[in-house]
Design an enzyme around this catalytic site. Structure first.
Site, PDB file in Angstrom:
ATOM      1  N   GLU A  97       0.844  -1.211   0.000  1.00 29.45           N
ATOM      2  CA  GLU A  97       0.000   0.000   0.000  1.00 29.45           C
ATOM      3  C   GLU A  97       0.872   1.251   0.000  1.00 29.45           C
ATOM      4  OE1 GLU A  97      -2.982  -0.436  -0.601  1.00 29.45           O
ATOM      5  OE2 GLU A  97      -3.809  -2.115   0.511  1.00 29.45           O
ATOM      6  N   GLU A 128      -4.952   4.807  -0.320  1.00 25.97           N
ATOM      7  CA  GLU A 128      -3.836   3.929   0.063  1.00 25.97           C
ATOM      8  C   GLU A 128      -3.468   4.164   1.529  1.00 25.97           C
ATOM      9  OE1 GLU A 128      -3.513   1.624  -1.799  1.00 25.97           O
ATOM     10  OE2 GLU A 128      -4.065   2.405  -3.761  1.00 25.97           O
ATOM     11  N   HIS A 131      -5.935   2.262   3.536  1.00 28.36           N
ATOM     12  CA  HIS A 131      -5.607   0.829   3.533  1.00 28.36           C
ATOM     13  C   HIS A 131      -4.451   0.544   4.489  1.00 28.36           C
ATOM     14  CE1 HIS A 131      -7.410   0.641  -0.795  1.00 28.36           C
ATOM     15  NE2 HIS A 131      -8.300   0.923   0.134  1.00 28.36           N
ATOM     16  N   TYR A 137      -4.771  -1.340  12.127  1.00 23.22           N
ATOM     17  CA  TYR A 137      -5.927  -1.717  12.946  1.00 23.22           C
ATOM     18  C   TYR A 137      -5.983  -3.235  13.131  1.00 23.22           C
ATOM     19  CZ  TYR A 137     -10.933  -1.845  14.271  1.00 23.22           C
ATOM     20  OH  TYR A 137     -12.138  -2.060  14.896  1.00 23.22           O
ATOM     21  N   GLU A 200      -1.759  -3.633  -8.723  1.00 27.88           N
ATOM     22  CA  GLU A 200      -3.092  -3.533  -8.117  1.00 27.88           C
ATOM     23  C   GLU A 200      -4.101  -4.421  -8.849  1.00 27.88           C
ATOM     24  OE1 GLU A 200      -3.423   0.985  -8.185  1.00 27.88           O
ATOM     25  OE2 GLU A 200      -3.913   0.586  -6.093  1.00 27.88           O
ATOM     26  N   GLU A 234      -9.817  -0.821  -4.778  1.00 27.10           N
ATOM     27  CA  GLU A 234      -8.837  -1.203  -5.804  1.00 27.10           C
ATOM     28  C   GLU A 234      -9.486  -1.260  -7.182  1.00 27.10           C
ATOM     29  OE1 GLU A 234      -5.869  -0.926  -5.099  1.00 27.10           O
ATOM     30  OE2 GLU A 234      -5.827  -1.250  -2.937  1.00 27.10           O
ATOM     31  N   HIS A 237      -9.241   2.055  -8.445  1.00 29.78           N
ATOM     32  CA  HIS A 237      -7.856   2.420  -8.753  1.00 29.78           C
ATOM     33  C   HIS A 237      -7.431   1.828 -10.096  1.00 29.78           C
ATOM     34  CE1 HIS A 237      -7.110   2.703  -4.116  1.00 29.78           C
ATOM     35  NE2 HIS A 237      -8.029   3.534  -4.564  1.00 29.78           N
TER      36      HIS A 237
HETATM   37 MN    MN Z   1      -4.860   0.865  -4.621  1.00 27.68          MN
HETATM   38 FE    FE Z   2      -4.693  -0.139  -1.676  1.00 25.21          FE
END
Ligand code: MN
Ligand code: FE
Length: 360
Positions: A97, A128, A131, A137, A200, A234, A237
């Site tokens: 990421e 990103e 992510h 987390y 990706e 994604e 993206h």
């Molecule tokens: Mn991405």
């Molecule tokens: Fe990502």
């Protein structure tokens, strides 16, 4: 002469001559450089539309409940193989990421010239970051040692090789580049293809498939949900980078030679080979619903979709998707129900703040 331009529900009155000048100065690369964010008149409408769509899909890691995942992580109901897949997922994506976000901010967003492209790439980079935060987390919820996770970037050879493959392409562009030269235009097109379609678009899908397979068996449902949200991001993206790639080629047709097309297909082959090695590392033995052979076929299937979408020849004509259920989850057009609640929540929330005209 004044003319009204409509963008979604909004109308703008612009001087037609000035608007036409500004429009023709907008290019993917080598357009008018400006520090002011002149979005109007919009030339790359897809970029603005995707920006709005991405923003409407906003999510935060803390939205997701992790109790069940924590219980399972601590219990003996989960096998070592299943734990290993989660570790590989967190380990690989923690590095990946960051690499994607860095390439957007220091290469692609720097080199494109039309403001609406910079707008959507800013959002892409922000996602990103979300992510990367979602992985923190997961690490903190499960109580994984962060150093152990970081060590995976350096100690798992199949992760090291996947990361080297993309950083090599990114570093080629970190210097003053004369983008009027066809060789340099090709380097940028190659970068956009590698990050959007190979990394990706293809190399992320091995782990996506494995983690969603576990979630389908009610294993690590919180992590599964985060990966579903990530996957939906994604998909956008991949679309941003595919549109960038296609428009860049369209505006610079001299680079679209037989040799260059062949070069891109070879790069995809290399990316596929690295992903297959990685899959075998994630799945040293087959467990329920998870066989390395099926995932390798899945990667062949996904890679061919990416090649075809970019007007390139496929590598395995007729290859079947071994996981039809995964297509239901992943296919952008079919997944809206999956996320309906979340998306509606955020759309409503944003509408309350800025009024209904924010929705496109
Ligand atoms: Mn991405
Ligand atoms: Fe990502």
């Amino acid at each position: 002469m004044d003319k009204t331009y409509n963008i979604g529900p909004r109308a703008f009155v612009l001087d037609q001559d000035k608007a036409e000048d500004a429009y023709s100065a907008k290019k993917i690369i080598n357009g008018r450089k400006t520090m002011t964010f002149n979005l109007l008149p919009l030339k790359y409408e897809w970029a603005y539309n995707l920006y709005k769509k991405m923003k409407a899909n906003h999510w935060e890691p803390e939205d997701i409940q992790m109790q069940k995942d924590v219980e399972q992580w601590r219990s003996s109901s989960i096998s070592q193989n299943e734990r290993w897949i989660i570790m590989m997922g967190i380990g690989y994506f923690s590095a990946a990421e960051g690499i994607v976000g860095d390439n957007i901010q220091h290469v692609v967003r720097e080199l494109v010239t039309a403001p609406e492209l910079k707008l959507v790439l800013g959002r892409h980079a922000h996602e990103e970051n979300i992510h990367a935060d979602s992985l923190l987390y997961m690490i903190s919820s499960l109580g994984i040692n962060p150093h152990e996770c970081e060590a995976m970037f350096e100690q798992i050879p199949t992760i090291v090789r996947k990361n080297e493959f993309v950083t090599r392409v990114s570093h080629k562009l970190r210097r003053d580049l004369d983008l009027t030269q066809p060789e340099n235009k090709k380097l940028l097109a190659q970068n956009i293809f590698v990050f959007g379609q190979v990394m990706e678009g293809t190399q992320f899908y091995g782990l996506f498939g494995m983690i969603l397979s576990l979630a389908r068996q009610n294993k690590f449902p919180g992590i599964g949900q985060m990966f579903q949200y990530t996957l939906r991001d994604e998909s956008n993206h991949i679309e941003v980078f595919r549109n960038l790639f296609m428009d860049l080629i369209d505006e610079n047709p001299e680079i679209w030679t037989t040799e260059f097309r062949q070069e891109l297909v070879e790069i995809m082959k290399e990316g596929i080979a690295l992903e297959k090695e990685f899959i075998r590392d994630c799945l040293p033995v087959s467990t329920v619903g998870l066989s390395a052979q099926d995932f390798e076929q899945y990667i062949d299937y996904i890679a061919d979709r990416r090649l075809d979408d970019c007007g390139l020849p496929v590598l395995n004509p007729g290859v079947q998707n071994p996981f039809p259920w995964l297509a239901e989850v992943i296919d952008v057009k079919k997944e809206s129900n999956f996320f309906e609640t979340k998306v509606t929540d955020y759309q409503k929330a944003s509408a309350l703040v800025v009024g209904n005209d924010d929705e496109l």
